[in-house]
Design a protein around this motif. Structure first.
Motif, short mmCIF file in Angstrom:
data_model
loop_
_atom_site.label_atom_id
_atom_site.label_comp_id
_atom_site.label_asym_id
_atom_site.label_seq_id
_atom_site.Cartn_x
_atom_site.Cartn_y
_atom_site.Cartn_z
N HIS A 204 -24.50 -85.40 26.85
CA HIS A 204 -24.23 -86.03 25.60
C HIS A 204 -24.70 -87.41 25.59
N VAL A 205 -25.53 -87.63 24.42
CA VAL A 205 -26.20 -89.01 24.39
C VAL A 205 -25.89 -89.62 22.91
N GLU A 206 -25.43 -90.78 22.92
CA GLU A 206 -25.25 -91.46 21.66
C GLU A 206 -25.37 -92.96 21.76
N ARG A 207 -25.75 -93.65 20.71
CA ARG A 207 -26.08 -95.04 20.53
C ARG A 207 -27.06 -95.41 21.95
N CYS A 208 -28.14 -94.94 21.93
CA CYS A 208 -28.99 -95.19 22.87
C CYS A 208 -30.31 -95.25 22.28
N SER A 209 -31.40 -95.81 23.10
CA SER A 209 -32.82 -95.88 22.66
C SER A 209 -33.60 -95.84 23.89
N CYS A 224 -26.10 -77.47 25.34
CA CYS A 224 -26.86 -77.96 26.50
C CYS A 224 -27.12 -79.20 26.74
N ILE A 225 -27.66 -79.84 25.18
CA ILE A 225 -27.87 -81.23 25.04
C ILE A 225 -27.40 -81.52 23.78
N SER A 226 -26.48 -82.25 23.69
CA SER A 226 -26.10 -82.83 22.13
C SER A 226 -26.20 -84.29 21.99
N LEU A 227 -26.92 -84.65 20.86
CA LEU A 227 -27.51 -85.84 20.35
C LEU A 227 -26.74 -86.53 19.40
N GLY A 228 -26.01 -87.55 19.69
CA GLY A 228 -24.96 -88.05 18.68
C GLY A 228 -25.46 -89.26 17.78
N GLN A 229 -24.67 -90.01 17.06
CA GLN A 229 -25.13 -91.04 16.23
C GLN A 229 -25.61 -92.28 16.95
N GLY A 230 -26.61 -93.08 16.33
CA GLY A 230 -27.08 -94.22 16.83
C GLY A 230 -28.10 -94.16 17.73
N LEU A 231 -28.81 -92.94 17.74
CA LEU A 231 -30.09 -92.89 18.66
C LEU A 231 -31.43 -93.32 17.98
N SER A 232 -32.31 -93.60 18.98
CA SER A 232 -33.84 -93.91 18.34
C SER A 232 -34.69 -93.58 19.71
N ASN A 233 -35.67 -92.99 19.24
CA ASN A 233 -36.80 -92.58 20.41
C ASN A 233 -36.41 -91.75 21.53
N VAL A 234 -35.99 -90.44 21.30
CA VAL A 234 -35.57 -89.72 22.16
C VAL A 234 -36.51 -88.51 22.47
N PHE A 235 -37.06 -88.37 23.60
CA PHE A 235 -38.17 -87.43 24.05
C PHE A 235 -37.39 -86.25 24.92
N ILE A 236 -37.46 -85.00 24.64
CA ILE A 236 -36.68 -84.03 25.28
C ILE A 236 -37.82 -82.75 25.47
N ILE A 264 -36.78 -88.23 17.20
CA ILE A 264 -36.11 -87.32 18.24
C ILE A 264 -37.29 -86.32 18.29
N ILE A 265 -37.61 -85.94 19.49
CA ILE A 265 -38.61 -84.89 19.69
C ILE A 265 -38.12 -84.35 20.85
N VAL A 266 -38.00 -82.78 20.33
CA VAL A 266 -37.32 -81.70 21.11
C VAL A 266 -38.56 -80.77 21.26
N LYS A 267 -39.20 -80.43 22.50
CA LYS A 267 -40.53 -79.62 22.42
C LYS A 267 -40.47 -78.75 23.67
N ASP A 268 -41.42 -77.74 23.97
CA ASP A 268 -41.89 -77.07 25.15
C ASP A 268 -40.45 -76.56 25.79
N SER A 269 -39.69 -75.89 25.45
CA SER A 269 -38.53 -75.47 25.90
C SER A 269 -38.18 -74.08 25.57
N THR A 270 -37.31 -73.44 26.30
CA THR A 270 -36.73 -72.16 26.23
C THR A 270 -35.16 -72.07 26.26
N ILE A 271 -34.49 -71.08 25.20
CA ILE A 271 -33.48 -71.18 24.75
C ILE A 271 -33.05 -69.75 24.71
#
Length: 399
Positions: A204-209, A224-236, A264-271
């Motif tokens: 879990h990630v929040e208030r991060c850059s 698996c990954i949760s992205l909370g408030q206050g985020l900028s520039n996250v690459f997954i 926020i970018i989420v790419k090249d992944s399998t669920i």
């Protein structure tokens, strides 16, 4: 209390500075027998490394270390970098095992890192939260006054952090929490708990850059990954997710004065085999407005996922959310690109936006999600949105 602790740490450093080098937890009294509480040895090792005057390496060699809550805090102003190395060439070497008595955790954390610049945690060691013995005590879905169970690893107000190769196993609550951090990188992790384990979010990630999460296997009982408030520039990228609840932005809009989410970018992944796939979630009745924008999901494979693609601005997991006024989270500039695979349910695409703030500029390009049951069709459902479509569209767009 935090200021007092930092003052005492600086005082101790001033009176006992070394020149850096290697700091082995066994040299500071760790028994590594799986029965003796080694927490004091770890804290003494950290104090010596943090107070050193050069690059410091903390070694956690082979052995099983039983430890209660640990706090590794800075600032370590005189240290250019601290590296924590966990050896594990075979199972249970470099293996930290949590105490199971909840009375040992007054602050709700197991391993806590805070206010440190340039920390690396590397190796193939394991942090075992031993959560199975207390998961039955997690009643937060039904009890709003519940006591949160300990997180395996928590990072607060860190800068320039890199965690690589480690395993988080059977956390009591979240596996890894990252809050108020800048330039945080996590690579080649294994995050593991049973699919039925409650609230065991992988990360879990929040208030991060400036956050990077890459090449990580997550099998757990919640997101698996949760992205909370206050985020900028996250690459997954390079995430293998399942079982669990997928990769989510949100839930958002639950608390007053939440900050925006962007980049926020989420790419090249399998669920695989999850409740949800990729999602953006916000609560109804948001106490204050915020925006989630510039979000991209790209090149994602779905394998038998129950709800592959979701925007849900009526998020209410308990099913008991009174006064459901429209969400005040504005969702805009969202891109779903090249999402393909299979859905275990009929509805493969859900786009349910806020009546008060309809979604804007949501684009779906080359979506191809078929039903896991051979021959059965999939469909889309939409509310308060005029999405833009291009390329292949299976299921068909909302009419």
């Amino acid at each position: 209390m935090v200021k007092l602790f930092l003052f005492l740490l600086c005082f101790l450093c001033f009176n006992g500075v070394s020149l850096g080098g290697d700091f082995n937890v066994k040299d500071y009294g760790a028994k590594a027998d799986g029965r003796t509480d080694d927490a004091q040895a770890f804290e003494d090792t950290w104090k010596a490394a943090c107070c050193s005057n050069g690059p410091a390496t903390i070694w956690i060699p082979q052995g099983t270390y039983l430890v209660g809550p640990l706090k590794f805090t800075g600032p370590c102003k005189s240290v250019p970098r601290i590296t924590m190395k966990m050896e594990a060439s075979v199972p249970k070497l470099g293996y930290l095992k949590a105490e199971t008595d909840l009375n040992e955790y007054p602050t709700g954390d197991w391993i806590f890192f805070g206010w440190i610049d340039k920390l690396s945690i590397v190796g193939t060691g394991t942090f075992d939260g031993q959560g199975a013995s207390i998961w039955h005590l997690n009643d937060c879905q039904q009890n709003k006054k519940c006591k949160l169970l300990p997180t395996n690893l928590k990072f607060i107000a860190m800068t320039n952090t890199h965690i690589k190769g480690i395993t988080s196993l059977n956390s009591k609550n979240f596996h890894i929490g990252v809050v108020d951090c800048k330039h945080f990188k996590a690579t080649n992790l294994k995050i593991i708990a049973p699919g039925e384990s409650p609230n065991t979010d992988g990360m879990h990630v929040e208030r991060c850059s400036d956050v990077i999460i890459k090449n990580t296997r997550v099998a757990t009982g919640d997101d698996c990954i949760s992205l909370g408030q206050g985020l900028s520039n996250v690459f997954i990228s390079g995430i293998e997710c399942g079982p669990g609840h997928g990769i989510s932005v949100g839930s958002l809009g639950k608390y007053p004065q939440e900050k925006d989410v962007s980049g926020i970018i989420v790419k090249d992944s399998t669920i695989t085999g999850t409740l949800n796939g990729i999602s953006i979630k916000s609560w109804p009745s948001s106490p204050s407005p915020s925006t989630a924008y510039n979000i991209t999901f790209e090149n994602i494979i779905m394998n038998n996922v129950n709800n592959p693609v979701i925007i849900d601005q009526l998020y209410c997991p308990s099913g008991n959310c009174p006064n459901q006024t429209p969400s005040q989270v504005k969702i805009t500039d969202v891109f779903f690109k090249n999402i393909h695979g299979s859905s275990s349910s009929e509805v493969a695409v859900i786009l349910h936006c806020s009546q008060g703030f309809p979604c804007h500029n949501v684009q779906l390009q080359d979506i191809n999600i078929v039903r896991s049951s051979v021959g059965a069709p999939t469909r889309s459902t939409c509310m308060n949105i005029k999405a833009l479509y291009s390329g292949i569209q299976v299921p068909p767009p909302c009419s």
